[in-house]
Design an enzyme around this catalytic site. Sequence first.
Site, PDB file in Angstrom:
ATOM      1  N   GLN A 262      36.087  44.793 -20.267  1.00 12.62           N
ATOM      2  CA  GLN A 262      36.565  43.782 -20.193  1.00 12.62           C
ATOM      3  C   GLN A 262      38.221  43.486 -20.473  1.00 12.62           C
ATOM      4  O   GLN A 262      38.608  42.581 -19.850  1.00 12.62           O
ATOM      5  CB  GLN A 262      36.040  42.603 -21.249  1.00 12.62           C
ATOM      6  CG  GLN A 262      34.361  42.463 -20.909  1.00 12.62           C
ATOM      7  CD  GLN A 262      34.059  41.983 -19.554  1.00 12.62           C
ATOM      8  OE1 GLN A 262      34.637  41.408 -18.850  1.00 12.62           O
ATOM      9  NE2 GLN A 262      32.631  42.380 -19.032  1.00 12.62           N
TER      10      GLN A 262
ATOM     11  N   HIS B  89      28.543  45.205 -26.574  1.00 12.49           N
ATOM     12  CA  HIS B  89      27.772  45.469 -25.261  1.00 12.49           C
ATOM     13  C   HIS B  89      26.862  46.495 -25.710  1.00 12.49           C
ATOM     14  O   HIS B  89      27.116  47.644 -26.540  1.00 12.49           O
ATOM     15  CB  HIS B  89      28.431  45.753 -24.041  1.00 12.49           C
ATOM     16  CG  HIS B  89      27.776  46.016 -22.787  1.00 12.49           C
ATOM     17  ND1 HIS B  89      27.064  46.727 -22.361  1.00 12.49           N
ATOM     18  CD2 HIS B  89      27.753  44.910 -21.823  1.00 12.49           C
ATOM     19  CE1 HIS B  89      26.722  46.589 -21.288  1.00 12.49           C
ATOM     20  NE2 HIS B  89      27.104  45.370 -20.828  1.00 12.49           N
TER      21      HIS B  89
ATOM     22  N   LYS C 129      35.003  46.147 -12.284  1.00 10.14           N
ATOM     23  CA  LYS C 129      35.106  45.219 -12.937  1.00 10.14           C
ATOM     24  C   LYS C 129      36.584  44.681 -12.666  1.00 10.14           C
ATOM     25  O   LYS C 129      37.225  43.719 -13.077  1.00 10.14           O
ATOM     26  CB  LYS C 129      35.160  45.207 -14.322  1.00 10.14           C
ATOM     27  CG  LYS C 129      33.476  44.885 -14.805  1.00 10.14           C
ATOM     28  CD  LYS C 129      33.158  45.221 -16.140  1.00 10.14           C
ATOM     29  CE  LYS C 129      31.762  45.442 -16.564  1.00 10.14           C
ATOM     30  NZ  LYS C 129      30.903  44.531 -16.352  1.00 10.14           N
TER      31      LYS C 129
ATOM     32  N   ASP D 260      36.162  50.302 -26.065  1.00  4.26           N
ATOM     33  CA  ASP D 260      35.541  49.823 -24.720  1.00  4.26           C
ATOM     34  C   ASP D 260      36.426  48.826 -24.168  1.00  4.26           C
ATOM     35  O   ASP D 260      36.577  47.663 -24.607  1.00  4.26           O
ATOM     36  CB  ASP D 260      34.183  49.240 -25.201  1.00  4.26           C
ATOM     37  CG  ASP D 260      33.413  48.645 -24.225  1.00  4.26           C
ATOM     38  OD1 ASP D 260      34.212  48.468 -23.073  1.00  4.26           O
ATOM     39  OD2 ASP D 260      32.265  48.285 -24.250  1.00  4.26           O
TER      40      ASP D 260
HETATM   41  N1  PMP Z   1      31.145  46.986 -22.069  1.00  3.17           N
HETATM   42  C1  PMP Z   1      31.481  45.842 -21.819  1.00  3.17           C
HETATM   43  C2  PMP Z   1      32.191  44.832 -22.821  1.00  3.17           C
HETATM   44  C3  PMP Z   1      31.091  45.315 -20.771  1.00  3.17           C
HETATM   45  O1  PMP Z   1      31.256  43.963 -20.391  1.00  3.17           O
HETATM   46  C4  PMP Z   1      30.386  46.188 -19.823  1.00  3.17           C
HETATM   47  C5  PMP Z   1      29.681  45.494 -18.487  1.00  3.17           C
HETATM   48  N2  PMP Z   1      29.122  44.118 -18.483  1.00  3.17           N
HETATM   49  C6  PMP Z   1      29.981  47.491 -20.384  1.00  3.17           C
HETATM   50  C7  PMP Z   1      30.539  48.001 -21.446  1.00  3.17           C
HETATM   51  C8  PMP Z   1      29.311  48.232 -19.192  1.00  3.17           C
HETATM   52  O2  PMP Z   1      30.053  48.445 -18.166  1.00  3.17           O
HETATM   53  P1  PMP Z   1      29.417  49.310 -16.924  1.00  3.17           P
HETATM   54  O3  PMP Z   1      27.745  48.654 -16.785  1.00  3.17           O
HETATM   55  O4  PMP Z   1      30.348  49.237 -15.621  1.00  3.17           O
HETATM   56  O5  PMP Z   1      29.007  50.635 -17.311  1.00  3.17           O
END
Ligand code: PMP
Length: 412
Positions: A203, A123, A226, A200
């Site tokens: 998910q 991400h 999430k 990270d």
């Molecule tokens: N890493 C992953 C794998 C994600 O799916 C997400 C959110 N889509 C994030 C990081 C970022 O999370 P946040 O926007 O809650 O900071």
Amino acid sequence: MAKNLKKYRADFPILKQLVNDEPLIYFDNAATVQKPQVVIDTISHYYEHDNANVHRGVHTLAERATEQFEATRQLVADFIHSKSADEILFTKGTTESLNLVAQGFAQNRLKPGDEILISIMEHHSNLVPWQQVAQKTGAKLVYVGLTDDGRLDINDARQKMTGKTKIVSLTQISNVLGSITPIKELTRMAHHIGAIVICDGAQSVPNMPIDVRDLDVDFFAFSGHKMGAATGIGVLYGKNTYLNDMQPLEFGGEMIDFVEEQRSTFKEVPWKFEAGTPNIEGVISLGATINYLKEVGMVNIHAHEQVLVADLIPMLKAIPGVVVYGPTDIEQRSGVISFNLVNLHPHDVATALDMQGIAVRAGHHCAQPLMKRMGVSSTVRISLYLYNTLEENQKFIEALIATKEFFKNGTI
Ligand code: PMP
């Protein structure tokens, strides 16, 4: 045998509505999940009874708020099996957690020629912070590739982990492909060459049991929204020794011990990383979420999602013109499925599904380098959670077939 999760669906009031005259099917859980009533009630209760600033007051409300706030730190520690609550930092979310490690920790350790290893399926929030650190330090950003079915290529990782690799930062579950990366194995490999491992967990924490000590990762980041908590609250776990080495990025109230005119001393870890009035409501909602998820059972949630995915993928693949991305082996994936319909733009597919009450995501999913590697500009993404059902899968497939027909004939 995994528990049947049917009864938990009623805990989510938002799911009881119609969208465009159809019962809402919420398949956009990788973006954010819906909140159970108990979490909504906990937030209201906090504002109705306990609202006060934390840590500073001696009055009853301040003590109550502080007690709930710090009790959540312990709940989080237990939930991800960290050694103690002082390894848990509250942040805004995964993005802030990863930026804190990148800028507050890695940036001070890296020098020109060092390497930061991430994967091509990260991400943007586990990619752009590392680009910044690489640019500032002269370190090089190196990418682990994927297998043809969209899993992290372990052999490529092994080859790219060298004496130069100082940081390895990987997602445990891809928010595009749904693939689950064997973090424990990769951590062992990375530690063998003396690298620091950051994971990270945005998910993975909502969808499977997590044991940071078993994984042996050095840092672990995730977001409350999430999992079922409010937005704007997240966590950074770090091993004590490394947290003690990390520098705060924000300074001010709450994080200090003594302030003189020209210098200050800071509180201990974790409080020195939490400057200013924190997101108290968010933290308390995270506590309620963790209690709720423990009741449902993380093993059950993971098993439920795999049942849904195992049901959905063959039905998707049976529709002519549908291309499904990601691992073919269900054991290696979570409740995220990306696909495309040939000759149709993902945004058109998502809009047509919304007309039928179904919420999915279309776009690059904050993973543009991955899109490039996949040879597409965007995908449609379905992502499932504990309240989704086999009946919804069926309705989704019918709606997708209707969508395909619509673009052929002009009517749904
Ligand atoms: N890493 C992953 C794998 C994600 O799916 C997400 C959110 N889509 C994030 C990081 C970022 O999370 P946040 O926007 O809650 O900071």
